[in-house]
Design an enzyme around this catalytic site. Structure first.
Site, PDB file in Angstrom:
ATOM      1  N   HIS A 176       1.613  11.079  -1.954  1.00 32.25           N
ATOM      2  CA  HIS A 176       0.335  10.931  -1.270  1.00 32.25           C
ATOM      3  C   HIS A 176      -0.391  12.275  -1.344  1.00 32.25           C
ATOM      4  O   HIS A 176      -0.056  13.208  -0.612  1.00 32.25           O
ATOM      5  CB  HIS A 176       0.553  10.500   0.180  1.00 32.25           C
ATOM      6  CG  HIS A 176      -0.659   9.898   0.811  1.00 32.25           C
ATOM      7  ND1 HIS A 176      -0.881   9.917   2.164  1.00 32.25           N
ATOM      8  CD2 HIS A 176      -1.722   9.257   0.274  1.00 32.25           C
ATOM      9  CE1 HIS A 176      -2.028   9.305   2.432  1.00 32.25           C
ATOM     10  NE2 HIS A 176      -2.548   8.900   1.298  1.00 32.25           N
ATOM     11  N   ASP A 198       0.318   6.437  -6.865  1.00 33.03           N
ATOM     12  CA  ASP A 198      -0.644   7.539  -6.768  1.00 33.03           C
ATOM     13  C   ASP A 198      -0.119   8.679  -7.633  1.00 33.03           C
ATOM     14  O   ASP A 198       0.874   9.319  -7.284  1.00 33.03           O
ATOM     15  CB  ASP A 198      -0.789   8.011  -5.314  1.00 33.03           C
ATOM     16  CG  ASP A 198      -1.527   7.002  -4.450  1.00 33.03           C
ATOM     17  OD1 ASP A 198      -1.947   5.977  -4.996  1.00 33.03           O
ATOM     18  OD2 ASP A 198      -1.648   7.236  -3.233  1.00 33.03           O
ATOM     19  N   GLU A 201      -3.621   4.755  -9.080  1.00 33.09           N
ATOM     20  CA  GLU A 201      -4.601   5.777  -8.704  1.00 33.09           C
ATOM     21  C   GLU A 201      -4.274   7.006  -9.539  1.00 33.09           C
ATOM     22  O   GLU A 201      -3.274   7.690  -9.307  1.00 33.09           O
ATOM     23  CB  GLU A 201      -4.520   6.089  -7.201  1.00 33.09           C
ATOM     24  CG  GLU A 201      -5.218   5.062  -6.354  1.00 33.09           C
ATOM     25  CD  GLU A 201      -5.387   5.519  -4.918  1.00 33.09           C
ATOM     26  OE1 GLU A 201      -5.524   6.736  -4.700  1.00 33.09           O
ATOM     27  OE2 GLU A 201      -5.369   4.660  -4.029  1.00 33.09           O
ATOM     28  N   GLU A 238       1.778   0.143  -5.627  1.00 30.68           N
ATOM     29  CA  GLU A 238       0.794   1.201  -5.855  1.00 30.68           C
ATOM     30  C   GLU A 238       1.479   2.485  -6.333  1.00 30.68           C
ATOM     31  O   GLU A 238       2.531   2.861  -5.825  1.00 30.68           O
ATOM     32  CB  GLU A 238       0.036   1.464  -4.551  1.00 30.68           C
ATOM     33  CG  GLU A 238      -1.143   2.403  -4.707  1.00 30.68           C
ATOM     34  CD  GLU A 238      -1.980   2.438  -3.433  1.00 30.68           C
ATOM     35  OE1 GLU A 238      -2.869   1.583  -3.306  1.00 30.68           O
ATOM     36  OE2 GLU A 238      -1.724   3.297  -2.581  1.00 30.68           O
ATOM     37  N   HIS A 250       0.857  -1.199   0.000  1.00 33.20           N
ATOM     38  CA  HIS A 250       0.000   0.000   0.000  1.00 33.20           C
ATOM     39  C   HIS A 250       0.886   1.240   0.000  1.00 33.20           C
ATOM     40  O   HIS A 250       1.883   1.295   0.725  1.00 33.20           O
ATOM     41  CB  HIS A 250      -0.894  -0.013   1.248  1.00 33.20           C
ATOM     42  CG  HIS A 250      -1.760   1.199   1.398  1.00 33.20           C
ATOM     43  ND1 HIS A 250      -2.750   1.519   0.493  1.00 33.20           N
ATOM     44  CD2 HIS A 250      -1.794   2.171   2.347  1.00 33.20           C
ATOM     45  CE1 HIS A 250      -3.365   2.626   0.885  1.00 33.20           C
ATOM     46  NE2 HIS A 250      -2.787   3.048   1.998  1.00 33.20           N
ATOM     47  N   ASN A 251       0.518   2.238  -0.803  1.00 29.27           N
ATOM     48  CA  ASN A 251       1.312   3.480  -0.871  1.00 29.27           C
ATOM     49  C   ASN A 251       2.804   3.160  -0.923  1.00 29.27           C
ATOM     50  O   ASN A 251       3.607   3.653  -0.127  1.00 29.27           O
ATOM     51  CB  ASN A 251       1.014   4.378   0.339  1.00 29.27           C
ATOM     52  CG  ASN A 251      -0.373   4.995   0.275  1.00 29.27           C
ATOM     53  OD1 ASN A 251      -1.081   4.866  -0.725  1.00 29.27           O
ATOM     54  ND2 ASN A 251      -0.782   5.667   1.338  1.00 29.27           N
TER      55      ASN A 251
END
Length: 735
Positions: free
Chosen positions: A332, A319, A366, A317, A287-288
């Site tokens: 983030h 973003d 994302e 991931e 995650h992240n």
């Protein structure tokens, strides 16, 4: 290397300092000049702590701040765990070459060391520290200091007795051969000797037939071939080897080797069927991934991706947000975390995607970029990844089920939103909703600017993010290539309310579970709950050490650490009746009894290294993580003032109803009556990878790095409740 070199250490554009680097006399540790008062212990590091050595500008620091130096002079020492890289510049290319080649040779030597050799290296490091006057002799006071250093507090009378026994010259100082004898006496393993005596009988030597008897206790094949193999690989005495005999020393070497591990090392290889649909596997997921620290203000770095990939992670991931100069960035969003260029992330992913695993890597995207920078993203994906990128179905047809890891071997798959037939974008996933809620308002103009482009949509083939609208809706459409995201809270609710339906859903489509945004410190949820429901992409913050990441490492320790683990057969059928909260007894489940004799520990590290006389009071806790009724823990008593060779001889028992899902976690702590216990070390592995018999558990630090030579010594028995096997193999008398 022994003479040392003057190198430049680089940390930033302005921080470039001359540092002396010198190999120590033991050939396994390197002294690095340090001006830091806060971390004096970091001035020396072990070759065994190095993960890799990169040449040239192959780290983020070097790419940013080392461009003023020739690539031929630059190199980076990458450490295991979460320790910061050491970026160095040699004065000449030849000097760089000597250090890189030398470190590689020393790393290969360290990797080939036996546990006994590591133990000798460990004790000699402390001997060097205790020899205050550097005269290569040890006074009685220096011997007492040594004993404290190795985490042992014993009666002075006992140390006096050992000292006098070894002081053959009566000089009140131990010379080289006498020091060796003292260390041998100190490092004796009476529990191993007792087992050896039990199986060898009066002649104190193991013939092939007696080795076979011991292999029965170990639940291994008691053949002549296996007995001879043990002698050839572990016996130190050539005459005994020629006569096909195993001496006490050979037996100790055997028990300290990988053959004596609790983990089944045949599972170091890819042994599972890799030809089933992706939805039939647990997949190691981050995650992240870009974050090195917390969710609000920590640094983002391509190093975080490299670390995750080198730990076997198969879903990372990204973003993505609009950046300066027309280049998208990864960070983030709406926080103070630093930004890194999207193209640098994709380049790092390309370079490290298949270093640890040949099986497909999923990029969970994302996408918050506007139209212009989405086109840049699509161009970077295709130009940088080239033929690694999946841009269409493997057989050119819309699949009824997902392809297998084998079919996608060496390929990178993008997971993201896709335009529908009407030209609209699939509904936002919960993760993206969470991001949008952080914005006070999003104008129609901004929404229009951020509409999905055809170029990005076409790159999403097998993992199309779709809002979850219920299990019935999924089964009515049966589109295997759609995937949904669930917050940890939503996933737990589905597991509790309709767990069997969730298990069935996960036989068709991939499910991703992610931590709540409120976990600002990057803490993690317990992944076991999600695996019990068959969820595939259970995404954790890899940068956060703790029990949750220990479980993740344990789950994926098997199957060659390739990041894919085949789910149990009762979780792979679309008509599965398995309930993750209340498994039905007898429905293909073989309930087991796990019996663990916690016997001893060896060479545990100090917890409080700043206090010279601080010695641990170790206690062992064993945890079972599985379906709710299997979750349990048991612990031994604590041993006072002995981290060197504590003895427990205590038995812990656990009932396990779903062995295929269970993980076993061994934890050693420093007992404290006044507050919570301090962590010393742990090791986690799947129940299905546990080897029976007398075994060593090789402990790991908080960040997952080795604590060698620290071990637990245990006896493992696994009994089927239905068969009523009982304890048919009798152990030596002391247990």
């Amino acid at each position: 290397m022994l003479k040392g070199s003057k190198l430049q250490k680089i940390k930033s554009q302005v921080w470039k300092k001359p540092r002396q680097l010198r190999l120590q006399g033991d050939g396994l540790s390197v002294w690095c000049e340090s001006k830091s008062r806060r971390k004096p212990s970091m001035s020396t590091f072990s070759v065994m702590e190095i993960q890799s050595v990169r040449e040239g500008h192959q780290s983020e620091v070097m790419r940013k701040h080392g461009r003023g130096f020739s690539e031929q002079q630059c190199f980076t020492i990458v450490f295991q765990g979460n320790r910061t890289n050491l970026d160095l510049v040699a004065e000449t290319p030849e000097e760089r070459r000597r250090w890189v080649r030398g470190l590689h040779k020393l790393m290969a030597r360290a990797a080939g060391m036996s546990q006994r050799e590591k133990l000798h290296h460990w004790i000699h490091q402390y001997l060097h520290k205790a020899d205050k006057d550097n005269d290569s002799e040890m006074s009685f006071q220096e011997i007492k200091d040594l004993v404290k250093m190795i985490n042992l507090k014993v009666n002075e009378e006992y140390i006096t007795c050992l000292f006098q026994q070894c002081d053959r010259s009566k000089s009140s100082k131990l010379e080289e051969h006498e020091i060796e004898e003292f260390c041998q006496l100190l490092m004796q393993r009476p529990e191993l000797e007792e087992i050896f005596n039990y199986y060898s009988g009066e002649d104190q030597i193991l013939a092939v037939r007696e080795i076979s008897n011991f292999l029965k206790e170990q639940k291994e094949v008691p053949s002549e071939e296996n007995g001879l193999s043990i002698i050839q690989r572990h016996e130190l005495n050539e005459k005994a080897k020629q006569n096909q005999l195993l001496t006490r020393d050979g037996f100790v070497m055997y028990m300290l080797s990988p053959d004596g591990d609790i983990f089944n090392h045949s599972h170091d290889l890819i042994y599972q069927d890799m030809g089933q649909p992706l939805s039939h596997y647990f997949i190691s997921s981050s995650h992240n991934t870009y974050l090195m620290e917390n969710q609000l203000g920590g640094p983002s770095s391509t190093e975080a991706y490299i670390r995750a990939l080198l730990r076997g992670c198969r879903c990372v991931e990204l973003d993505c947000w609009d950046g300066a100069n027309g280049e998208p960035v990864v960070y983030h969003g709406h926080t103070l975390t630093s930004k890194i260029l999207f193209k640098d992330v994709v380049t790092a992913i390309r370079d490290y995607a298949f270093k640890m695993s040949p099986f497909p890597l999923i990029l969970s995207l994302e996408n918050h970029c506007g139209v212009e920078q989405q086109m840049v993203m699509a161009r970077h994906f295709t130009n940088i990844l080239g033929n690694l990128l999946v841009t269409g179905p493997v057989d050119g047809k819309e699949p009824e089920e997902l392809p297998s890891p084998e079919e996608l071997k060496g390929k990178i798959v993008i997971r993201g939103k896709r335009l529908t037939g009407s030209g609209d974008v699939d509904s936002e996933t919960p993760e993206e909703e969470e991001e949008e809620e952080e914005e006070e308002s999003v104008t129609n103009e901004e929404k229009s600017r951020k509409r999905m482009t055809q170029e990005m949509s076409e790159l999403v083939v097998y993992c199309r993010n779709t809002r979850f609208q219920g299990f019935e809706a999924v089964w009515s459409r049966q589109v295997a290539c759609e995937t949904s995201s669930f917050s940890e809270t939503k996933a737990k609710k589905l597991i509790n309310d309709c767990g069997t339906s969730f298990v069935r859903h996960n036989t068709l489509q991939l499910s991703k579970v992610y931590p709540l945004g409120s976990r600002i410190s990057s803490s993690n949820f317990n992944p076991q709950d999600m695996w019990n429901a068959g969820c595939h992409l259970v995404s954790l913050n890899f940068q956060k050490c703790g029990a949750e990441m220990d479980l993740n490492e344990g789950r994926f320790r098997q199957n060659g650490r390739c990041g894919y683990v085949l789910k149990p057969d009762f979780m792979r059928s679309s008509d599965s009746a398995f309930s993750p909260t209340k498994p039905v007894p007898g429905a293909g489940l073989d309930r087991r009894q796990l019996v663990i004799d916690v016997i001893t520990a060896q060479q545990l590290p100090k917890v409080n290294k700043t206090k010279k006389n601080s010695i641990v009071d170790p206690q062992v806790r064993v945890e079972v993580h599985g379906v709710p009724e299997d979750n349990a823990s048991g612990k031994t008593g604590y041993v006072t003032n002995n981290g060197f060779n504590p003895v427990w001889n205590e038995v812990l028992r656990f009932g396990i109803s779903v062995p295929e899902l269970a993980l076993i976690r061994f934890v050693v702590e420093d007992y404290d009556t006044a507050s919570s216990n301090d962590f010393i070390g742990q090791f986690t592995l799947p129940f299905t990878s546990v080897q029976q018999g007398y075994r060593h558990v090789h402990l790991l630090a908080k960040d997952g790095t080795s604590l060698s030579p620290a071990t637990l010594f245990v006896r493992i028995r696994i009994e089927s409740e239905s068969s009523g096997d009982g304890d048919c193999a009798q152990p030596p008398p002391h247990i």
